[in-house]
Design a protein around this motif. Structure first.
Motif, short mmCIF file in Angstrom:
data_model
loop_
_atom_site.label_atom_id
_atom_site.label_comp_id
_atom_site.label_asym_id
_atom_site.label_seq_id
_atom_site.Cartn_x
_atom_site.Cartn_y
_atom_site.Cartn_z
N GLU A 1 0.83 -1.20 0.00
CA GLU A 1 0.00 0.00 0.00
C GLU A 1 0.88 1.26 0.00
OE1 GLU A 1 -3.23 0.82 3.16
OE2 GLU A 1 -4.14 0.14 1.30
N PHE B 1 0.81 4.21 -2.82
CA PHE B 1 0.57 5.63 -2.54
C PHE B 1 1.73 6.48 -3.06
CE2 PHE B 1 -2.50 5.28 1.35
CZ PHE B 1 -3.41 4.66 0.52
N TYR C 1 1.56 6.93 -6.78
CA TYR C 1 0.57 7.92 -7.23
C TYR C 1 1.07 9.34 -6.98
CZ TYR C 1 -2.79 4.06 -7.35
OH TYR C 1 -3.43 2.90 -7.61
N THR D 1 -2.52 13.66 -5.03
CA THR D 1 -2.35 13.68 -3.58
C THR D 1 -3.68 13.87 -2.86
OG1 THR D 1 -2.12 16.07 -3.34
CG2 THR D 1 -0.13 14.85 -3.95
N PHE D 2 -3.56 13.86 -1.54
CA PHE D 2 -4.68 14.11 -0.64
C PHE D 2 -5.31 15.47 -0.91
CE2 PHE D 2 -5.87 15.15 3.92
CZ PHE D 2 -6.90 14.24 3.99
N GLY E 1 -8.89 12.71 -4.88
CA GLY E 1 -7.71 12.38 -4.07
C GLY E 1 -8.05 12.33 -2.59
N TYR F 1 -7.65 8.71 -0.65
CA TYR F 1 -6.66 8.48 0.42
C TYR F 1 -7.34 8.32 1.78
CZ TYR F 1 -2.83 9.43 -2.76
OH TYR F 1 -1.94 9.36 -3.78
N THR F 2 -8.49 9.00 1.97
CA THR F 2 -9.18 8.86 3.26
C THR F 2 -9.73 7.45 3.42
OG1 THR F 2 -9.74 11.19 3.25
CG2 THR F 2 -10.99 9.79 4.72
N GLY G 1 -6.79 4.93 3.19
CA GLY G 1 -5.93 5.21 4.34
C GLY G 1 -6.56 4.77 5.66
N SER H 1 -7.33 18.93 2.75
CA SER H 1 -8.11 18.13 1.80
C SER H 1 -9.24 19.01 1.24
CB SER H 1 -8.68 16.89 2.48
OG SER H 1 -9.61 17.27 3.48
#
Lengths: 207, 347, 619
Positions: free
Chosen positions: A117, A121, A124, A131-132, A138, A142-143, A146, C226
């Motif tokens: 994992e 990440f 990417y 990214t986040f 994104g 990721y949330t 993640g 975010s």
């Protein structure tokens, strides 16, 4: 009778995880907890589905995802679920040594999954600048993934702590429920990953 | 739909209910004084639901009063042990089934009204207006007409006007209680639609109904309902308005220069280009300054110098010009009257 | 060990005892006191709001401060007052009602309380650290995500921490009720209060995670860059509305169901009659809980979900009126044919029926989706939810406190003062909120800092403000009653109200192990059955033996304190990464305490049979 005697009977019962009231409470309480976790992940899935096309000009899921690595990671995690079943099988047979071995294998597979994992990440972020913060896709990707990764990490720390703590004294009615619910947790993580694999990666690739 | 509801309405008009309710509130503001298709439809639904609810309330209160008087423990009854009843099948079925029936009576017109009010498909539209909300004001762009205004929304009496709603910043909600219900204005792609159809001329209160910051309660606007002929005239005048027209008095001419140098980066006059602040094309005709103040010169100067005093948290910077310049700008703004149709005509 | 410490009687020992207690009865006290304090704070905020709205164009407080007031009033009353007060009742009563010696997870019970407490403290720290949250208790994005300052950060972190505590409490009570009922107490013999807590806990379990996720998204947006709610980067602000209400609507039932249980107990006891239609009541409770998850979008009729979604959610919402109606009629018929004694507890319960009926009716009116285009976000809605939350939950909590006060503190609250507190509160409540229905219909949106001259809203608002002062008077008299009772009233007997359920079969307050011998339950209203057969108390289900008790622990306090520290770190690291050190310290404390808890065996201790016989409950 003292606590020690009650928790270390001469003959282990068939289901040591549910032999005491505390064990029964832990067992059912943990199932309830997993119910709550299901809603947690359902909410994260919902958020991801709502935002899966919100690329804000950045790369989309079809462009990003490659299925090879993810497939290998899926296999690793599925296998680790199986090995944790072996561990519980040996717990019920009161074979502490074998239980520890299979738990060890489970941990190793989990670590390999986490490594995969992290590599993904990293890929990417550096290859695609995905990214986040780059797009709503994104953020939600990721949330969701993640959160799952965090669960895997927590599960690993938990199982390792249990293995180390009880290495010398072996199995009894006090720690059997603890091992059992740790393995329940591990199965849950595995099931969540199956959904992630389907909803995020397969649907993301197919469109 | 209308006829069916009409019968209900006639029935209840005889009762006092409607009369009592319609005594509530101020004309052009209260949802209980409907003056538009939507508001009337919703008023009928309200009356229907209140009537059903009052019926239920009377039944409950009758049993309640009887029980409390009849079965209150009296002197000498301290040791009396009542019969320990477990329940009663028939009664329990009755108070399950009757509410279901009452709710069905309510649910059918509800669903009809929801679909009626959602009928905003574009092929029916003859007048379309894009509504954009921002902290703490409203922009109205008349689609296909090259007309933009803010704060005062002109619509013709008796015609359906279709609105497309969006927000430039946070979520707001567009509400003209006497003409129609409200709908949120969302930022991003979540655009909403609704329609207005006013039955009486007049200047109606509009409000923001979703918490949007400190001046949420001051985000008022007006809907100016004029006759269709006056509306035609207004559209024509607005289209012909010359954004660069030279004012008559020298003070106003100076004000125009100051305005062009200091204010034009945010405030547009004419339909293009769109500014980040309210459009001021017909500022001289506005019924209020910033939606809340009387349109006097003092108020305009005061607003220019210190807008945050009147609407806390709004993004217009204070003291861009000095007091004397502000006075000239006010003179300029007050003569921006491109149309002979004003809110006065709506009364 | 809690007993040894309690006997020392020093003030320090007293505090230490409460910091480390895992006894559900003491945790109930903690919830009651802290929930009560937050209730007073929320009440103060409400008074300030009403003073601001006393007359048109008032400038009593500024617009910004007003938004902080309404936000904190709502958030405090829901999360920090109503929830903990209900948790106080659950803790005080449920284990006793099911004949258990404690809850399933005493340690987690304590952890749940301390998490709630520190979450609430963080939220209220915002007042002193640059301003409270100001985006409303619903915190709609992007108003909340773009709100300047740290106010909303305090909201996010405070609710996240206290929400975790609530979730833990919910799971705890589920397991307690499933696993720890006394012999003979089948599900259909459980007192209705226990049933409602069971359903409420289920709702907590399935509703709070949605809020957790929503708060995480908001936290990530505000603190870690975010873009969930940033439309410029493809975000979608409606997601927050859905997540919030998927939690938020069940939350309404989480609040109201326990007091339905309270009223069921009070009506039965003070009418000397079995609850009418017990099985229908259980069924209605479960059905309300289930439907509670099907209706969240009725808070979003004006969001623009389209006519199909609006219609579906309108109909499901109306459906909830049916089981609620069943309950109202069953309560009325519980009193029918009974022998009604108007104690203070009964007074609050009797007052609840018309009040809640009005609240329920306006609820159905709001369910009429199209008409809601007029009601939504107006004072009509404000009036509606205060009718159900004050007229339901607060009336219910007052009824419950009068009813169970002897079980919690060993004394019956003074009856005369109880009634004196009731009347100003009851009259003030209707003065304050009835008129607000009309204010809403007359065009007054909610959360308005000001209304203007000439809008016809002045008289109504003035009446409403006067009513609020009456309510405050009622609360003050109640507080006076608490002090008066503590000083003047005599000790209560085990069963002062001729009760029907197990909690009345043991002393007031009960010994720390609750039941010397677990009772044998032979039917619904277990104690009533025994009393009606002429027996003095319950028949034991087991011979007298050693009792296993859990050890007290300071770890729950330490863990929560760790999160408290970390919370400040999260909030302020946006300004300066140095603050991240607080995150590490706080999380270190938390994980360290979790580690200690995990590796250190906690086997509890036994009270020996001989001591039980000797002390006769007076250990």
């Amino acid at each position: 009778m003292s606590n020690e005697d009650i928790l270390n009977p001469k003959q282990m019962p068939r289901e040591p995880e549910k032999a005491t009231l505390e064990g029964k409470n832990k067992f059912i309480g943990f199932w309830f907890f997993l119910g709550g976790e299901t809603v947690l992940f359902a909410s994260l899935f919902g958020t991801f589905l709502a935002l899966r096309n919100s690329t804000a000009g950045g790369p989309g899921t079809e462009e990003l995802f490659g299925l090879e690595l993810v497939f290998i990671m899926t296999m690793l995690l599925l296998t680790s679920s199986l090995t944790s079943v072996y561990a519980m099988y040996h717990m019920k047979n009161n074979d502490f040594g074998k239980m520890q071995v299979w738990l060890g294998v489970t941990v190793a597979l989990g670590l390999a999954f986490l490594g995969g994992e992290l590599y993904e990440f990293n890929h990417y972020i550096h290859e695609y600048e995905f990214t986040f913060r780059s797009s709503a896709l994104g953020s939600s990707f990721y949330t969701l993934v993640g959160f799952h990764g965090g669960h895997v990490l927590f599960g690993l720390l938990w199982i390792v702590t249990l293995m180390v703590r009880n290495a010398k004294r072996g199995l009894n009615l006090y720690n059997a429920p603890k091992f059992y619910i740790a393995s329940l947790y591990w199965h849950f993580i595995d099931v969540v990953w199956v959904f992630i694999f389907t909803v995020v990666y397969l649907m993301g690739k197919v469109g | 739909m209308k006829g069916w509801m009409g019968k209900f309405r006639a029935l209840f008009m005889l009762g006092s209910l409607s009369l009592i309710l319609s005594g509530c509130g101020v004309e052009k503001l209260s949802a209980l004084k409907p003056a538009g298709y939507g508001a009337e439809l919703l008023y009928d639904l309200m009356i229907l639901s209140i009537a059903i609810m009052i019926f239920v309330f009377i039944v409950v209160m009758a049993i309640y009063t009887f029980v409390l008087i009849r079965y209150r423990r009296k002197k000498g009854q301290e040791d009396y042990i009542p019969k320990q009843t477990e329940g009663n099948k028939v009664l329990e079925i009755i108070w399950t089934v009757i509410p279901i029936i009452l709710l069905l009576v309510l649910a059918v017109p509800t669903v009809q009204a929801v679909f009626d009010l959602a009928e905003t498909s574009s092929d029916k539209a003859d007048i379309r207006i894009d509504v954009t909300s921002a902290q703490f004001w409203w922009q109205f762009d008349y689609a296909g007409e090259e007309i933009s205004t803010s704060q005062d929304l002109y619509i013709p009496k008796g015609k359906r006007v279709y609105l497309t709603m969006k927000s430039a910043d946070v979520i707001h909600s567009f509400w003209v209680p006497s003409i129609a219900g409200k709908i949120d204005t969302n930022p991003g792609d979540n655009e909403n639609t609704m329609y207005l159809e006013a039955n009486e001329e007049g200047v109606y209160w509009g409000q923001c109904a979703e918490l949007c910051g400190p001046s949420h309660s001051l985000m008022d606007f007006r809907v100016v309902v004029v006759s269709p002929e006056e509306y035609e005239q207004w559209v024509k005048d607005m289209k012909n308005a010359d954004p660069e027209a030279k004012p008559e008095t020298t003070v106003a001419q100076e004000g125009q220069k100051i305005f062009q140098n200091n204010c034009m980066s945010c405030h547009a006059i004419g339909a293009q280009p769109k500014g980040v602040g309210p459009n001021l094309t017909n500022f001289g005709d506005r019924s209020k300054v910033a939606g809340i103040l009387e349109p006097t010169k003092e108020n305009i100067v005061d607003w220019i110098l210190n807008p945050n005093e009147h609407k806390p948290g709004n993004s217009m910077p204070p003291n861009l010009v000095n007091k004397e310049e502000a006075g000239k700008v006010a003179e300029y703004l007050m003569q921006l009257k491109p149309s002979e149709i004003t809110p006065e005509d709506a009364k | 060990m809690s007993t040894a410490v309690a006997q020392k009687k020093g003030f320090g020992a007293f505090i230490w005892d409460y910091l480390t207690t895992v006894d559900h009865k003491k945790i109930a006290h903690l919830y009651l006191v802290s929930g009560g304090l937050f209730f007073l704070m929320g009440g103060l905020e409400a008074m300030i709001i009403r003073i601001q709205l006393m007359k048109p164009d008032n400038e009593f407080i500024s617009a910004g401060l007003y938004n902080e007031m309404i936000t904190m009033h709502g958030t405090t009353m829901i999360f920090l007052a109503a929830m903990p007060l209900l948790f106080a009742l659950m803790n005080a009563v449920v284990p006793l009602q099911i004949g258990a010696r404690d809850v399933a997870f005493p340690f987690l019970n304590s952890l749940g309380f301390w998490l709630f407490f520190f979450g609430g403290v963080i939220l209220n720290f915002s007042w002193f650290m640059g301003g409270a949250p100001d985006a409303g208790w619903t915190a709609y994005a992007p108003l909340s995500t773009t709100s300047p300052g740290h106010g909303v950060d305090f909201y996010v972190i405070g609710l996240q921490i206290s929400g975790a505590g609530t979730l833990i409490g919910g799971i705890n009570f589920l397991v307690t009720i499933v696993n720890m009922r006394a012999p003979g107490m089948s599900y259909m013999r459980m007192p209705l209060f226990t049933w409602t807590i069971f359903v409420t806990s289920t709702l907590i379990l399935f509703a709070f995670p949605a809020l957790t996720v929503g708060l995480f998204l908001m936290m990530f947006d505000r603190m870690f860059g975010s873009v969930f709610f940033d439309v410029a980067a493809g975000g979608n602000v409606i997601i927050w509305e859905h997540l919030f209400w998927i939690f938020g609507h069940p939350e309404v039932y989480i609040l109201i169901l326990p007091v339905f249980g309270v009223f069921s107990e009070v009506f039965a006891t003070f009418s000397k009659k079995r609850l009418f239609g017990y099985s229908a009541m259980v069924f209605a409770t479960v059905l309300i809980g289930f439907l509670g998850f099907m209706v969240w979008a009725h808070h979003m009729f004006t969001t623009g979900m389209g006519p199909v979604a609006n219609s579906i959610f309108a109909v499901t919402t109306m459906a909830i009126a049916v089981p609620t109606g069943i309950k109202i009629f069953n309560w009325l018929f519980t009193m029918w044919g009974g022998s009604i004694k108007m104690t203070s507890a009964m007074l609050w319960s009797v007052a609840f029926i018309p009040t809640f009926t009005i609240g329920g009716m306006t609820g159905v009116m709001l369910a009429v989706a199209a008409a809601d285009y007029q009601y939504h976000d107006t004072y009509f809605v404000v009036a509606h939810f205060h009718y159900v939350i004050v007229g339901g939950v607060v009336f219910g909590i007052f009824a419950a406190l009068h009813y169970w006060w002897p079980k919690m503190f060993g004394k019956v609250l003074n009856e005369k003062l109880g009634k004196w507190a009731f009347w100003p509160f009851f009259i003030g409540f209707h003065l304050t909120f009835f008129i607000q229905h009309f204010l809403g219909l007359m065009g007054m949106p909610r959360r308005y800092w000001k209304f203007l001259e000439g809008q016809g809203l002045a008289t109504g608002n003035l009446i409403s403000t006067i009513g609020a002062f009456f309510m405050a008077l009622g609360v003050i008299i109640f507080l006076w009653n608490v002090i008066y009772t503590a000083v003047k009233e005599p000790k209560a007997s085990a069963d002062p109200f001729d009760g029907r359920t197990l909690e009345w079969s043991i002393a007031s307050p009960p010994p720390f192990y609750n039941f010397k011998q677990t009772p044998l339950v032979r039917g619904l209203d277990a104690l009533w059955i025994e009393k009606s057969e002429g027996k003095k108390g319950m028949t034991p289900a087991e011979p007298l033996g050693d009792i296993h008790m859990p050890n007290g622990s300071i770890l729950p306090f330490v863990m929560s304190f760790g999160l408290f520290i970390a919370g400040f770190g999260f909030i302020y690291q946006v300004d300066n990464p140095v603050w991240l050190s607080l995150v590490f310290i706080g999380m270190g404390i938390l994980l360290g305490a979790m580690f200690v808890r995990s590796v250190k065996d906690d086997l509890g201790y036994h009270i020996h049979k001989e001591d039980l016989e000797k002390g006769d409950g007076q250990l």
